[in-house]
Scaffold this motif. Structure first.
Motif, PDB file in Angstrom:
ATOM      1  N   GLY A  48      27.507 -98.100 -44.162  1.00  0.00           N
ATOM      2  CA  GLY A  48      26.719 -97.137 -43.402  1.00  0.00           C
ATOM      3  C   GLY A  48      27.622 -96.023 -42.859  1.00  0.00           C
ATOM      4  O   GLY A  48      28.842 -96.113 -42.953  1.00  0.00           O
ATOM      5  N   PRO A  49      27.026 -95.000 -42.346  1.00  0.00           N
ATOM      6  CA  PRO A  49      25.610 -94.701 -42.189  1.00  0.00           C
ATOM      7  C   PRO A  49      24.898 -94.375 -43.516  1.00  0.00           C
ATOM      8  O   PRO A  49      25.519 -94.345 -44.570  1.00  0.00           O
ATOM      9  CB  PRO A  49      25.615 -93.479 -41.261  1.00  0.00           C
ATOM     10  N   PHE A  50      23.610 -94.124 -43.414  1.00  0.00           N
ATOM     11  CA  PHE A  50      22.759 -93.779 -44.544  1.00  0.00           C
ATOM     12  C   PHE A  50      23.171 -92.405 -45.066  1.00  0.00           C
ATOM     13  O   PHE A  50      23.074 -91.410 -44.360  1.00  0.00           O
ATOM     14  CB  PHE A  50      21.310 -93.760 -44.060  1.00  0.00           C
ATOM     15  N   GLY A  51      23.651 -92.372 -46.305  1.00  0.00           N
ATOM     16  CA  GLY A  51      24.101 -91.108 -46.887  1.00  0.00           C
ATOM     17  C   GLY A  51      25.562 -90.822 -46.683  1.00  0.00           C
ATOM     18  O   GLY A  51      26.055 -89.768 -47.106  1.00  0.00           O
ATOM     19  N   ALA A  52      26.285 -91.744 -46.045  1.00  0.00           N
ATOM     20  CA  ALA A  52      27.725 -91.580 -45.837  1.00  0.00           C
ATOM     21  C   ALA A  52      28.492 -92.348 -46.913  1.00  0.00           C
ATOM     22  O   ALA A  52      27.910 -93.083 -47.717  1.00  0.00           O
ATOM     23  CB  ALA A  52      28.111 -92.077 -44.448  1.00  0.00           C
ATOM     24  N   VAL A  53      29.801 -92.183 -46.927  1.00  0.00           N
ATOM     25  CA  VAL A  53      30.657 -92.896 -47.875  1.00  0.00           C
ATOM     26  C   VAL A  53      31.711 -93.692 -47.114  1.00  0.00           C
ATOM     27  O   VAL A  53      31.907 -93.511 -45.919  1.00  0.00           O
ATOM     28  CB  VAL A  53      31.336 -91.919 -48.866  1.00  0.00           C
ATOM     29  N   LYS A  54      32.386 -94.549 -47.850  1.00  0.00           N
ATOM     30  CA  LYS A  54      33.335 -95.497 -47.256  1.00  0.00           C
ATOM     31  C   LYS A  54      34.546 -94.816 -46.632  1.00  0.00           C
ATOM     32  O   LYS A  54      35.264 -95.438 -45.840  1.00  0.00           O
ATOM     33  CB  LYS A  54      33.801 -96.495 -48.320  1.00  0.00           C
ATOM     34  N   GLU A  55      34.773 -93.566 -46.960  1.00  0.00           N
ATOM     35  CA  GLU A  55      35.878 -92.831 -46.348  1.00  0.00           C
ATOM     36  C   GLU A  55      35.508 -92.267 -44.979  1.00  0.00           C
ATOM     37  O   GLU A  55      36.331 -91.621 -44.327  1.00  0.00           O
ATOM     38  CB  GLU A  55      36.319 -91.683 -47.272  1.00  0.00           C
ATOM     39  N   GLN A  56      34.290 -92.492 -44.556  1.00  0.00           N
ATOM     40  CA  GLN A  56      33.829 -92.002 -43.262  1.00  0.00           C
ATOM     41  C   GLN A  56      33.723 -93.171 -42.271  1.00  0.00           C
ATOM     42  O   GLN A  56      34.701 -93.862 -42.020  1.00  0.00           O
ATOM     43  CB  GLN A  56      32.500 -91.246 -43.444  1.00  0.00           C
ATOM     44  N   VAL A  57      32.559 -93.394 -41.712  1.00  0.00           N
ATOM     45  CA  VAL A  57      32.406 -94.317 -40.584  1.00  0.00           C
ATOM     46  C   VAL A  57      32.734 -95.762 -40.943  1.00  0.00           C
ATOM     47  O   VAL A  57      33.440 -96.456 -40.199  1.00  0.00           O
ATOM     48  CB  VAL A  57      30.974 -94.218 -40.016  1.00  0.00           C
ATOM     49  N   SER A  58      32.224 -96.240 -42.068  1.00  0.00           N
ATOM     50  CA  SER A  58      32.435 -97.651 -42.413  1.00  0.00           C
ATOM     51  C   SER A  58      33.906 -97.970 -42.612  1.00  0.00           C
ATOM     52  O   SER A  58      34.374 -99.060 -42.247  1.00  0.00           O
ATOM     53  CB  SER A  58      31.635 -98.028 -43.660  1.00  0.00           C
ATOM     54  N   GLY A  59      34.659 -97.016 -43.153  1.00  0.00           N
ATOM     55  CA  GLY A  59      36.097 -97.224 -43.309  1.00  0.00           C
ATOM     56  C   GLY A  59      36.809 -97.303 -41.978  1.00  0.00           C
ATOM     57  O   GLY A  59      37.720 -98.120 -41.788  1.00  0.00           O
ATOM     58  N   LEU A  60      36.400 -96.457 -41.040  1.00  0.00           N
ATOM     59  CA  LEU A  60      36.990 -96.505 -39.700  1.00  0.00           C
ATOM     60  C   LEU A  60      36.753 -97.878 -39.068  1.00  0.00           C
ATOM     61  O   LEU A  60      37.672 -98.490 -38.516  1.00  0.00           O
ATOM     62  CB  LEU A  60      36.393 -95.391 -38.848  1.00  0.00           C
ATOM     63  N   TYR A  61      35.516 -98.353 -39.147  1.00  0.00           N
ATOM     64  CA  TYR A  61      35.193 -99.666 -38.580  1.00  0.00           C
ATOM     65  C   TYR A  61      35.976-100.770 -39.290  1.00  0.00           C
ATOM     66  O   TYR A  61      36.526-101.679 -38.637  1.00  0.00           O
ATOM     67  CB  TYR A  61      33.696 -99.943 -38.700  1.00  0.00           C
ATOM     68  N   ALA A  62      36.021-100.728 -40.615  1.00  0.00           N
ATOM     69  CA  ALA A  62      36.706-101.780 -41.374  1.00  0.00           C
ATOM     70  C   ALA A  62      38.183-101.839 -41.011  1.00  0.00           C
ATOM     71  O   ALA A  62      38.766-102.920 -40.868  1.00  0.00           O
ATOM     72  CB  ALA A  62      36.524-101.545 -42.869  1.00  0.00           C
ATOM     73  N   GLN A  63      38.795-100.670 -40.858  1.00  0.00           N
ATOM     74  CA  GLN A  63      40.212-100.647 -40.507  1.00  0.00           C
ATOM     75  C   GLN A  63      40.440-101.258 -39.125  1.00  0.00           C
ATOM     76  O   GLN A  63      41.412-102.000 -38.920  1.00  0.00           O
ATOM     77  CB  GLN A  63      40.742 -99.216 -40.541  1.00  0.00           C
TER      78      GLN A  63
END
Length: 335
Positions: A48-63
């Motif tokens: 997530g978010p809807f329409g985002a990519v892994k280099e954005q929010v989800s990557g920040l959270y995962a890191q």
């Protein structure tokens, strides 16, 4: 293109691929905690978010999760980003839900991941898919959402579930007629489908409003606060990414049909006795989605409202995102 957030030199990341059960290749970034090779680790799937990519929010959270001892995977849903799918920029609730379970499958192939300690973290519009996946897939032992949207409700019922029966009839007719447009344009042969808003609005005359790009190059001065918040993230150096639908394009114009047909979170009660944590901002326009999902879920469940935060603040503002709470939640429930 590089990630939109600061990366940590001591957290290793790997660009990986796996297939969902429909055969589509899903692209992800795997974040690895220090010393991961020496033990069986808990793991968290993030999207997530809807329409985002892994280099954005989800990557920040995962890191951030990897920094705190979790193997974490941020992925691009099918048909988006670097993931496969012949038709691009299609949002599909069943497929996006499956992608979460396929990511769990992938974790199960890693010798340093404990299959009994896998959780899911969703942001914004992928939250409904994560909750739906967890309702059926008992391998997901805990699930958290941040700035939740239920995209089925948002598309078909409108803001705060406010669309009338007449407006919903107009939505169905509009999207149905759009299918004829794609037929006449030979879209099934070329794979090039018309673009349009996934959340269709109405103008003062009651006519449906759509467009071929989610955001203009420059936002009008009189734009509403929610549009300004989204624009400030997706369309400025703060969060822009060339592969992000929200930054550069729009969804296929027939995307809403699947969300009219299939409600998300219908099985939310089945997550219990596994725990759910809903995180939302005090000032978030989307707050009601988290509150409604919280009311619908069975125990154990928790609703955390972050003071002085709006929806987009919880994308990348580390002073507002309650990572301490999220880490504690997954640490406790992925023992």
């Amino acid at each position: 293109m590089t990630k939109t957030f600061e990366t940590y030199s001591n957290i290793q990341s790997q660009n990986i691929r796996f297939r969902n059960r429909f055969g589509i290749e899903v692209a992800g970034d795997l974040y690895l905690p220090v010393g991961y090779e020496t033990q069986k680790n808990p793991a968290i799937v993030v999207s997530g978010p809807f329409g985002a990519v892994k280099e954005q929010v989800s990557g920040l959270y995962a890191q951030e999760f990897a920094k705190n001892g979790f193997v974490a995977l941020a992925f691009d849903p099918s048909f988006t980003g670097e993931s496969g799918g012949a038709v691009r920029n299609v949002a599909e609730p069943v497929m996006f839900t499956e992608d979460y379970s396929a990511a769990v499958d992938y974790f199960g192939t890693l010798p340093y991941v404990d299959r009994e300690r896998i959780g899911a973290q969703a942001i914004c519009g992928l939250s409904g898919m994560a909750l739906t996946a967890a309702g059926a897939d008992t391998r997901i032992k805990a699930v958290a959402t941040t700035s939740m949207y239920d995209m089925s409700k948002s598309m078909y019922l409108g803001y705060r579930n406010g669309y009338t029966d007449e407006q919903r009839a107009k939505l169905r007719e509009h999207v149905s007629q759009q299918r004829w447009v794609d037929v006449d344009n030979g879209a099934s042969e070329t794979g090039h489908y018309s673009s349009g808003y996934h959340e269709l609005g109405f103008n003062a005359d009651g006519c449906i409003v759509t467009g071929e790009s989610l955001f203009p190059e420059k936002l009008p001065e009189d734009a509403d606060p929610v549009s300004k918040a989204f624009f400030d993230y997706y369309c400025t150096p703060r969060g822009y990414h060339e592969r992000s639908i929200n930054s550069t394009a729009a969804w296929t114009a027939t995307t809403p049909m699947s969300f009219y047909e299939f409600p998300l979170c219908h099985n939310i009660k089945d997550i219990s006795p596994r725990p759910v944590l809903f995180v939302t901002g005090e000032n978030a326009h989307s707050r009601y989605h988290s509150e409604e999902a919280y009311e619908a879920a069975n125990e154990p469940k928790e609703l955390l409202i972050v003071p002085n935060a709006d929806h987009v603040d919880l994308y990348d503002q580390k002073d507002k995102i309650p990572f301490d709470k999220l880490v504690a939640f997954f640490t406790e429930n992925l023992k």
